[in-house]
Design a protein around this motif. Structure first.
Motif, PDB file in Angstrom:
ATOM      1  N   SER A  24      -3.196   6.656  -7.878  1.00 36.74           N
ATOM      2  CA  SER A  24      -3.227   5.730  -6.754  1.00 36.74           C
ATOM      3  C   SER A  24      -4.572   5.837  -6.056  1.00 36.74           C
ATOM      4  CB  SER A  24      -2.114   6.061  -5.751  1.00 36.74           C
ATOM      5  OG  SER A  24      -2.339   7.350  -5.192  1.00 36.74           O
ATOM      6  N   PHE A  25      -4.870   4.853  -5.209  1.00 35.66           N
ATOM      7  CA  PHE A  25      -6.074   4.930  -4.390  1.00 35.66           C
ATOM      8  C   PHE A  25      -6.020   6.123  -3.423  1.00 35.66           C
ATOM      9  CE2 PHE A  25      -6.645   0.244  -5.282  1.00 35.66           C
ATOM     10  CZ  PHE A  25      -7.809   0.408  -6.019  1.00 35.66           C
ATOM     11  N   PRO A  26      -4.887   6.397  -2.750  1.00 39.95           N
ATOM     12  CA  PRO A  26      -4.861   7.569  -1.871  1.00 39.95           C
ATOM     13  C   PRO A  26      -5.174   8.880  -2.601  1.00 39.95           C
ATOM     14  CG  PRO A  26      -3.044   6.111  -1.324  1.00 39.95           C
ATOM     15  CD  PRO A  26      -3.678   5.551  -2.565  1.00 39.95           C
ATOM     16  N   ALA A  27      -4.674   9.039  -3.833  1.00 42.31           N
ATOM     17  CA  ALA A  27      -4.996  10.243  -4.597  1.00 42.31           C
ATOM     18  C   ALA A  27      -6.490  10.324  -4.879  1.00 42.31           C
ATOM     19  CB  ALA A  27      -4.211  10.246  -5.908  1.00 42.31           C
ATOM     20  N   LEU A  28      -7.093   9.199  -5.176  1.00 39.16           N
ATOM     21  CA  LEU A  28      -8.534   9.164  -5.428  1.00 39.16           C
ATOM     22  C   LEU A  28      -9.307   9.541  -4.175  1.00 39.16           C
ATOM     23  CD1 LEU A  28     -11.152   8.372  -6.877  1.00 39.16           C
ATOM     24  CD2 LEU A  28     -10.640   5.979  -6.357  1.00 39.16           C
ATOM     25  N   GLY A  63     -11.956   5.738 -11.595  1.00 34.78           N
ATOM     26  CA  GLY A  63     -11.201   4.660 -12.227  1.00 34.78           C
ATOM     27  C   GLY A  63      -9.924   5.162 -12.873  1.00 34.78           C
ATOM     28  N   LEU A  64     -10.009   6.328 -13.519  1.00 39.08           N
ATOM     29  CA  LEU A  64      -8.822   6.903 -14.153  1.00 39.08           C
ATOM     30  C   LEU A  64      -7.770   7.294 -13.117  1.00 39.08           C
ATOM     31  CD1 LEU A  64     -10.513   9.114 -16.896  1.00 39.08           C
ATOM     32  CD2 LEU A  64      -9.129   7.055 -17.266  1.00 39.08           C
ATOM     33  N   ILE A  65      -8.242   7.917 -12.013  1.00 38.76           N
ATOM     34  CA  ILE A  65      -7.289   8.333 -10.977  1.00 38.76           C
ATOM     35  C   ILE A  65      -6.652   7.110 -10.323  1.00 38.76           C
ATOM     36  CG2 ILE A  65      -7.053   9.492  -8.749  1.00 38.76           C
ATOM     37  CD1 ILE A  65      -9.286  11.388  -9.603  1.00 38.76           C
ATOM     38  N   ALA A  66      -7.480   6.103 -10.004  1.00 32.74           N
ATOM     39  CA  ALA A  66      -6.942   4.903  -9.358  1.00 32.74           C
ATOM     40  C   ALA A  66      -5.962   4.173 -10.267  1.00 32.74           C
ATOM     41  CB  ALA A  66      -8.092   3.971  -8.963  1.00 32.74           C
ATOM     42  N   HIS A  67      -6.277   4.116 -11.566  1.00 33.47           N
ATOM     43  CA  HIS A  67      -5.426   3.383 -12.499  1.00 33.47           C
ATOM     44  C   HIS A  67      -4.126   4.132 -12.781  1.00 33.47           C
ATOM     45  CE1 HIS A  67      -4.477   0.581 -15.733  1.00 33.47           C
ATOM     46  NE2 HIS A  67      -4.219   1.607 -16.516  1.00 33.47           N
ATOM     47  N   LEU A 121      -9.933   5.545   6.158  1.00 35.70           N
ATOM     48  CA  LEU A 121      -9.632   4.357   5.362  1.00 35.70           C
ATOM     49  C   LEU A 121      -8.160   4.290   4.971  1.00 35.70           C
ATOM     50  CD1 LEU A 121     -10.761   1.858   3.859  1.00 35.70           C
ATOM     51  CD2 LEU A 121     -11.294   3.371   1.936  1.00 35.70           C
ATOM     52  N   LEU A 122      -7.549   5.447   4.746  1.00 40.10           N
ATOM     53  CA  LEU A 122      -6.156   5.492   4.309  1.00 40.10           C
ATOM     54  C   LEU A 122      -5.190   4.991   5.378  1.00 40.10           C
ATOM     55  CD1 LEU A 122      -6.224   8.963   2.523  1.00 40.10           C
ATOM     56  CD2 LEU A 122      -5.921   6.740   1.423  1.00 40.10           C
ATOM     57  N   PHE A 123      -5.634   4.978   6.639  1.00 41.91           N
ATOM     58  CA  PHE A 123      -4.727   4.631   7.745  1.00 41.91           C
ATOM     59  C   PHE A 123      -5.130   3.326   8.425  1.00 41.91           C
ATOM     60  CE2 PHE A 123      -4.889   9.242   7.234  1.00 41.91           C
ATOM     61  CZ  PHE A 123      -3.541   9.536   7.057  1.00 41.91           C
ATOM     62  N   THR A 124      -5.933   2.520   7.737  1.00 40.19           N
ATOM     63  CA  THR A 124      -6.467   1.293   8.343  1.00 40.19           C
ATOM     64  C   THR A 124      -6.007   0.084   7.540  1.00 40.19           C
ATOM     65  OG1 THR A 124      -8.421   2.574   8.994  1.00 40.19           O
ATOM     66  CG2 THR A 124      -8.565   0.179   9.166  1.00 40.19           C
ATOM     67  N   HIS A 125      -5.540  -0.961   8.254  1.00 37.51           N
ATOM     68  CA  HIS A 125      -4.921  -2.090   7.555  1.00 37.51           C
ATOM     69  C   HIS A 125      -5.374  -3.453   8.067  1.00 37.51           C
ATOM     70  CE1 HIS A 125      -2.155   0.804   5.729  1.00 37.51           C
ATOM     71  NE2 HIS A 125      -2.006   1.318   6.939  1.00 37.51           N
ATOM     72  N   ASP A 126      -6.352  -3.515   8.972  1.00 39.85           N
ATOM     73  CA  ASP A 126      -6.806  -4.802   9.482  1.00 39.85           C
ATOM     74  C   ASP A 126      -8.317  -4.897   9.342  1.00 39.85           C
ATOM     75  OD1 ASP A 126      -8.089  -4.153  12.407  1.00 39.85           O
ATOM     76  OD2 ASP A 126      -6.424  -2.796  11.929  1.00 39.85           O
ATOM     77  N   LEU A 127      -8.851  -6.112   9.449  1.00 32.20           N
ATOM     78  CA  LEU A 127     -10.276  -6.349   9.188  1.00 32.20           C
ATOM     79  C   LEU A 127     -11.164  -5.589  10.165  1.00 32.20           C
ATOM     80  CD1 LEU A 127     -12.504  -7.799   7.649  1.00 32.20           C
ATOM     81  CD2 LEU A 127     -12.193  -9.771   9.171  1.00 32.20           C
TER      82      LEU A 127
END
Length: 440
Positions: free
Chosen positions: A408-412, A401-405, A338-344
Motif C-alpha cells: 500500500s501507499f502507507p506502507a511505502l 513501486g513494488l511496495i505500492a503495488h 501526507l498520510l493524514f491529509t485528504h483535501d487540496l
C-alpha cells in the motif's frame, strides 16, 4: 597521490619551491576574486534558467503523472524514475576522470550539458510523435540518457562552481539561485498544469511542458559561457577509471566522518522511494486534474524556493551539517503528514513541506562535500557522493513501486520515513568539516 605541478629548477631550495607554490596559490585566489562579480552573475543566470527547466522534469508531479498516464502502472512509474538514476550512478565517477586532470573544466561541461538536454528533448518529442506504448519505451530510454549525462554534469558543474565561487558565498549563491529558479519554476509549473496539461496544448500537454523545459535549460547552458574559469596551480595527473576506482577505499579509510556522511546521504536518497508516488496518492484523494497538478506542483516549488534562502543563510553561518539534518527531518515529517491529509489545501501544505525538505537536502549535499578535503580530490569526492545517492535513487523508485503495488501507499511512506530518520541519526556522528580543517 600524483599531481601535476609546474616544472621547477632542481637547484631551487625547498623554501624557494614552497614560496613559489604559495605565490601561485595567492595569484589563483586573486584571479577568483577579480572575476567574482562576473562569475557570480553568470552562475546565477545559468542556475535560474537551468534549474527552472530541470525542476519541471525532476519535480514529483509531471513525469510520474505522465508515465502513469501512458502505462497505468505504479511499477512502470518506478521503473522510469529508476532508469534516470541508474544512468546517473553509472556515469558520475567517469565524469570525475574526465576533468580532474584538466586545468579548465568548462568546455567539457558544455559538451556534457548539451547531451543532458538531448534527453529532455527526446522525452518531449516521443510524446508528440509516438503512440502510447512506444512513447513509454522511449520515455524510459530518454530518462536514462538524461540521468547518464546528469551524473557527469553534476560532478563537472559542482567542481566549476567550487573553482569560481568562494566558500564564504557559495551557500547564499545556491540558495538565491534556487530561490529565483523556484519562483520561475513555480509559475511555469502552474501554467504548465493549468493550461498546457489540462488544455492538452499542441495535442500533448505533458510533451509541451517538457519542450518548455528543454528551451529554458538550453538558454541557461548558453549563459554559462560567460564564466571566466581560473587555472589552478596544481591538478591531478591523468588517471584511468580503474585506477581511480581502486583509490576510493583508501579515501574512505582516511576520513571516517566522510564515510559516515556518504552513508547518511545514501539513506536520505533511498527515502526518494516514495517521491514519485506522492502525486499518485494525492490523486486518489482529490483527483489528478490539470488544476490540482498545477496547485501541488506550485506549492512544492514555491516552498523549495523560499526555503532555499533560509537554508543557504543557515549554511553560511553554521555549516551545511545542520541544514542536512533539519531538511531531511522536515522531509520525513511532511511524508508522515501526507498520510493524514485528504483535501487540496492540506495537500498543498504537505507538498510545501516536501519541497522545502528536499531542497535543503539537495543544497547541503552539494556544498558539504566540498569541505571534506583538498581541492585536487574534489571531483572524485563529488563523484562518489553522486554515485552513492544515484544508486539509492535508482533502487528507491523500483522498491517503492513494488511496495505500492503489492502492499500500500502507507506502507511505502512508512519505509521512506524510517530511512530518512536513519539518515538524520547517522549525521549526529559526522562532525562539521568546516570547523576542523581549512579547505585547501
Amino acid at each position: 597521490m600524483d599531481r601535476e605541478t609546474p616544472p621547477t629548477d632542481d637547484r631551487l631550495t625547498e623554501d624557494e619551491i614552497a614560496r613559489r607554490a604559495a605565490d601561485a596559490e595567492a595569484a589563483y585566489e586573486a584571479e577568483i576574486e577579480r572575476n567574482l562579480p562576473r562569475n557570480y552573475v553568470a552562475n546565477l543566470a545559468h542556475g535560474l534558467l537551468g534549474q527552472t527547466g530541470f525542476r519541471l522534469v525532476n519535480a514529483p508531479t509531471f513525469v510520474p503523472a505522465y508515465i502513469f498516464l501512458l502505462s497505468g502502472s505504479e511499477f512502470a512509474v518506478g521503473l522510469a524514475l529508476a532508469a534516470q538514476w541508474i544512468g546517473a550512478s553509472a556515469s558520475s565517477i567517469f565524469g570525475a576522470t574526465l576533468i580532474e586532470h584538466r586545468k579548465r573544466v568548462l568546455p567539457m561541461g558544455l559538451l556534457i550539458g548539451w547531451g543532458m538536454r538531448a534527453g529532455v528533448l527526446g522525452l518531449a518529442l516521443g510524446g508528440f510523435f509516438l503512440p502510447p506504448n512506444l512513447a513509454l519505451i522511449t520515455a524510459i530510454f530518454f530518462l536514462c540518457l538524461f540521468g547518464l549525462f546528469n551524473g557527469m554534469q553534476a560532478v563537472i558543474f559542482n567542481t566549476l562552481m567550487a573553482k569560481v565561487i568562494p566558500l564564504r558565498l557559495r551557500g547564499r549563491l545556491t540558495g538565491f539561485r534556487n530561490f529565483t529558479a523556484g519562483l520561475t519554476a513555480a509559475g511555469v509549473s502552474y501554467l504548465g498544469g493549468k493550461y498546457l496539461v489540462e488544455g492538452d496544448a499542441f495535442g500533448n500537454g505533458y510533451s509541451t511542458t517538457f519542450l518548455v523545459a528543454f528551451i529554458l535549460t538550453s538558454i541557461g547552458l548558453s549563459l554559462l559561457m560567460l564564466v571566466r574559469e581560473p587555472e589552478p596551480p596544481t591538478i591531478r595527473a591523468r588517471a584511468t577509471l580503474g585506477g581511480r576506482l581502486r583509490e576510493i577505499p583508501a579515501m574512505l579509510r582516511a576520513d571516517k566522518a566522510l564515510t559516515r556522511f556518504y552513508l547518511a546521504a545514501g539513506l536520505a536518497a533511498l527515502g526518494t522511494m516514495a517521491v514519485p508516488f506522492y502525486i499518485l496518492y494525492s490523486g486518489e484523494r482529490i483527483g489528478l486534474s490539470g488544476t490540482n497538478l498545477a496547485v501541488l506542483s506550485t506549492a512544492f516549488l514555491l516552498a523549495q524556493t523560499g526555503a532555499n534562502l533560509a537554508w543557504g543563510t543557515l549554511a553560511d553561518r553554521f555549516g551545511n551539517r545542520i541544514v542536512f539534518m533539519s531538511s531531511v527531518g522536515l522531509w520525513a515529517a511532511s511524508t508522515l503528514a501526507l498520510l493524514f491529509t485528504h483535501d487540496l489545501l492540506g495537500l498543498a501544505l504537505v507538498f510545501a513541506g516536501l519541497g522545502a525538505g528536499q531542497g535543503g537536502f539537495q543544497n547541503s549535499n552539494q556544498n558539504i562535500i566540498v569541505e571534506f578535503g583538498a581541492r585536487d580530490d574534489l571531483p572524485m569526492r563529488i563523484a562518489v557522493l553522486n554515485t552513492a545517492t544515484s544508486l539509492m535513487q535508482a533502487a528507491g523508485p523500483l522498491l517503492g513501486g513494488l511496495i505500492a503495488h503489492n502492499l500500500s501507499f502507507p506502507a511505502l511512506f512508512a519505509a521512506s520515513i524510517a530511512v530518512l530518520t536513519g539518515a538524520v541519526i547517522l549525521m549526529f556522528f559526522v562532525d562539521e568539516p568546516r570547523k576542523r580543517r581549512k579547505l585547501l
